[in-house]
Motif scaffolding. Structure first.
Motif, PDB file in Angstrom:
ATOM      1  N   LYS A 260       0.826  -1.209   0.000  1.00  0.00           N
ATOM      2  CA  LYS A 260       0.000   0.000   0.000  1.00  0.00           C
ATOM      3  C   LYS A 260       0.863   1.262   0.000  1.00  0.00           C
ATOM      4  CE  LYS A 260      -4.228  -1.712   2.246  1.00  0.00           C
ATOM      5  NZ  LYS A 260      -5.198  -1.114   1.299  1.00  0.00           N
ATOM      6  N   ALA A 261       1.990   1.205   0.710  1.00  0.00           N
ATOM      7  CA  ALA A 261       2.872   2.361   0.816  1.00  0.00           C
ATOM      8  C   ALA A 261       3.777   2.517  -0.403  1.00  0.00           C
ATOM      9  CB  ALA A 261       3.726   2.249   2.081  1.00  0.00           C
ATOM     10  N   GLY A 262       3.750   1.543  -1.318  1.00  0.00           N
ATOM     11  CA  GLY A 262       4.609   1.603  -2.493  1.00  0.00           C
ATOM     12  C   GLY A 262       6.082   1.474  -2.154  1.00  0.00           C
ATOM     13  N   SER A 263       6.395   0.610  -1.179  1.00  0.00           N
ATOM     14  CA  SER A 263       7.786   0.448  -0.739  1.00  0.00           C
ATOM     15  C   SER A 263       8.699  -0.035  -1.861  1.00  0.00           C
ATOM     16  CB  SER A 263       7.844  -0.534   0.435  1.00  0.00           C
ATOM     17  OG  SER A 263       7.126  -0.048   1.538  1.00  0.00           O
ATOM     18  N   ILE A 264       8.144  -0.795  -2.779  1.00  0.00           N
ATOM     19  CA  ILE A 264       8.908  -1.280  -3.935  1.00  0.00           C
ATOM     20  C   ILE A 264       8.313  -0.664  -5.193  1.00  0.00           C
ATOM     21  CG2 ILE A 264       9.552  -3.289  -5.308  1.00  0.00           C
ATOM     22  CD1 ILE A 264       9.476  -4.966  -2.778  1.00  0.00           C
ATOM     23  N   LYS A 265       9.177  -0.106  -6.039  1.00  0.00           N
ATOM     24  CA  LYS A 265       8.735   0.450  -7.317  1.00  0.00           C
ATOM     25  C   LYS A 265       8.870  -0.613  -8.403  1.00  0.00           C
ATOM     26  CE  LYS A 265       9.645   4.024 -10.757  1.00  0.00           C
ATOM     27  NZ  LYS A 265      10.566   5.126 -11.186  1.00  0.00           N
ATOM     28  N   PHE A 266       7.772  -0.889  -9.075  1.00  0.00           N
ATOM     29  CA  PHE A 266       7.769  -1.866 -10.166  1.00  0.00           C
ATOM     30  C   PHE A 266       7.837  -1.127 -11.495  1.00  0.00           C
ATOM     31  CE2 PHE A 266       5.862  -4.031  -6.612  1.00  0.00           C
ATOM     32  CZ  PHE A 266       6.289  -5.350  -6.718  1.00  0.00           C
ATOM     33  N   THR A 267       8.697  -1.626 -12.384  1.00  0.00           N
ATOM     34  CA  THR A 267       8.796  -1.082 -13.731  1.00  0.00           C
ATOM     35  C   THR A 267       8.669  -2.225 -14.733  1.00  0.00           C
ATOM     36  OG1 THR A 267      10.300   0.658 -12.946  1.00  0.00           O
ATOM     37  CG2 THR A 267      10.166   0.298 -15.318  1.00  0.00           C
TER      38      THR A 267
END
Length: 443
Positions: A260-267
Motif C-alpha cells: 500500500k505504501a509503495g515500498s517497492i517500485k515496479f517497472t
C-alpha cells in the motif's frame, strides 16, 4: 554495482513466515532450484518476534503474533512443533470465571449483566447482513447502527461496545471500516484451537530457520523490481544500497502495508487490477503494551481484566511476572503511536485507578508500534468496506507474463487470512506453481 552475474531461478522478497515457508517448500524438491531470500530487517520472522531482553521475566513476550492459530494436524506449522505442557490453548472470548469485567467507574459487573450484554451483541452480529443493499457494501457498524442505537441503558451500551471490541480486535480495525458483506461469524463462532507457545512464537520461527538452513540475505531493502518486456531476459532487482540481482521469477511476500505504501517500485507499473486490489483490501493495526509492576495488585486468579472503556479495554494478566498486557487496535492504536511511552503508560494507570486505587507505579514497559514500522505499516489484513473474495484472489494472482508471484497472509484465498499459518499456506501454494513453471522451461 552488480552483486552477482548469475541468474537465480527464483528470488523471494521478504523473510517473514511467508518467505520462510517458501524456502522450506523449495528445499523439499529433489532438484532444488537456485534461490535466494532477501530480507530488509536484520533478522528473520517479520511480524513474529519474541522479545527476551526487556523484562526480568521467565516468560518471554511476543511483540507480534502470539498463537499458532487453528492448531491441528493439518496446520502447516504443526509438523515443526511439538507442544509443551506449558503451552496454553487461548480463549479469544473470555467469559469464564477467571476473567473480571469492570465498568469504567470500577464497578465489578455481575454475571447476569455480562450474559445479557453478550446475548444483545450476538443478536447484533447475527443481523449484521439483514437489510444490506445488494449493489454496494457498507460497514459492520452501518449494518448494526439502527439496533445499536436502540440500547438505552448507558452501562449496557458500554458493555455491548466492549463486546463488539472483540471483533475490532480480531480484525485489527474499527467496525466502521470493516465490510458487512464480507464479514463472517463462522471463524468467530467456531471452536478455535489457538496455541500460545510458552517459549514464544518468534523463538519457534527462529528455531525453524536454524534447523533448516536457507539462503537468506539480511539488511537487504529492495527498492526496485524491473521486469523486461522480453521474457527471455531476467528480472532485475535493485536494493537501497545499490546492489543488483537477476532472476527468472520473483515471489513477493512483503506485508500488504508495504504494498500500500509503495515500498517497492515496479517497472513497468503494476497492472491496474493488481494495484486496485492492494488499495481495496483492508490492513489493520494491532499493538501491545507490556507493563511490569513491582507487585501483583490484582487478583492472581484473573486471566484477563476487561473494562467497558472506549480506550483501554483488554488486559492480559501475568501475575507471576507482575505484568499486564494491554492490547489496542484500529484508530485508537494509531492515535497512541503519536504519543510518548510515558504518556501512554500514564493513561493506562489512570484508566485502572477506579478499579485499583492503590495501583503502584510501573517499573518497566514495552510498547509496540507496528503502524510506524517501515517494514510492515500495520498488523494484518481484513476485508474493509468494498473488499471481497475476488479482491483476495486478485492479490494472489501472478502478473508480468506469470513471472512475478505473490504470497503472504493477505493472499491466502484458499483458507483464512491474517495468520501465520495463512502465510505458510499461501507460499506453499505459490512455490508449487513456480516450480512447475521452471520445469516447463527446463523441459
Amino acid at each position: 554495482m552488480s552483486t552477482s552475474a548469475s541468474v537465480y531461478d527464483i528470488i523471494i522478497i521478504g523473510c517473514g513466515p511467508a518467505g520462510i515457508a517458501a524456502g522450506l517448500e523449495l528445499r523439499k524438491y529433489s532438484s532444488i532450484p537456485n534461490f535466494l531470500i532477501l530480507e530488509a530487517r536484520d533478522r528473520t520472522g517479520g511480524r513474529v518476534y519474541t522479545d527476551t531482553h526487556t523484562f526480568n521475566s521467565s516468560q518471554p513476550v511476543d511483540l507480534g503474533a502470539r498463537w499458532i492459530h487453528h492448531y491441528r494436524p493439518e496446520n502447516p506449522l504443526a509438523v515443526y512443533y511439538t507442544p509443551s505442557d506449558k503451552d496454553q490453548i487461548h480463549d479469544h472470548f473470555p467469559y469464564g470465571t477467571n476473567n473480571a469485567f469492570f465498568d469504567i467507574d470500577g464497578t465489578r459487573l455481575s454475571e447476569s449483566f455480562i450474559i445479557e450484554g453478550k446475548k444483545i451483541t450476538e443478536v447484533l452480529c447475527e443481523n449484521v447482513k439483514q437489510g444490506l443493499p445488494e449493489k454496494y457494501d457498507v460497514s459492520i457498524y452501518d449494518g448494526i447502527r439502527e439496533k445499536h442505537e436502540e440500547i438505552q441503558d448507558d452501562q449496557m451500551r458500554r458493555l455491548v461496545d466492549m463486546n463488539l471490541g472483540f471483533i475490532e480486535q480480531f480484525e485489527a480495525s474499527n467496525l466502521d471500516q470493516i465490510s458487512a458483506k464480507s464479514y463472517s461469524t463462522l471463524e468467530l463462532e467456531s471452536d478455535i484451537s489457538d496455541l500460545a507457545l510458552y517459549t514464544g512464537f518468534g523463538r519457534f520461527i527462529q528455531q525453524i530457520v536454524a534447523q533448516h538452513p536457507l539462503p537468506i540475505q539480511l539488511n537487504t531493502i529492495v527498492t526496485n523490481i524491473d521486469i523486461p518486456s522480453d521474457k527471455n531476459e531476467p528480472i532485475r532487482i535493485t536494493t537501497k544500497d545499490n546492489r543488483h540481482y537477476l532472476t527468472k521469477y520473483v515471489l513477493i511476500t512483503i506485508p500488504l502495508g508495504c504494498l500500500k505504501a509503495g515500498s517497492i517500485k515496479f517497472t513497468p507499473s503494476l497492472p491496474d487490477w493488481k494495484q486496485n486490489a492492494i488499495d481495496q483490501m483492508g490492513f489493520g493495526l494491532f499493538n501491545k503494551i507490556f507493563i511490569q509492576f513491582p507487585s501483583t495488585f490484582w487478583d492472581e486468579k484473573f486471566d484477563n481484566i476487561i473494562v467497558t472503556s472506549n480506550s483501554f479495554r483488554f488486559f492480559i494478566c501475568n501475575p507471576h511476572d507482575h505484568m499486564l498486557t494491554s492490547v489496542v487496535c484500529g484508530d485508537f492504536a494509531r492515535k497512541l503511536e503519536q504519543q510518548t511511552d510515558e504518556q501512554i503508560i500514564e493513561q493506562i494507570v489512570q484508566s485502572l485507578k477506579p478499579i485499583y486505587p492503590q495501583i503502584p507505579k510501573p517499573t518497566k514497559w514495552l510498547i509496540t508500534r507496528w503502524g510506524s514500522d517501515q517494514f510492515v505499516y500495520g498488523a494484518y489484513s481484513n476485508f474493509k468496506v468494498g473488499a471481497t473474495y475476488e479482491t483476495l484472489k486478485a492479490l494472489a494472482k501472478e502478473c508480468y507474463d506469470d513471472r512475478v508471484y505473490w504470497a503472504g497472509e493477505h493472499t491466502n484465498y484458499g483458507g483464512n487470512i491474517g495468520c501465520v499459518d495463512s502465510a505458510f499456506e499461501s507460499s506453499q501454494r505459490e512455490i508449487k506453481r513456480v516450480y512447475n513453471k521452471l520445469n516447463q522451461i527446463s523441459n
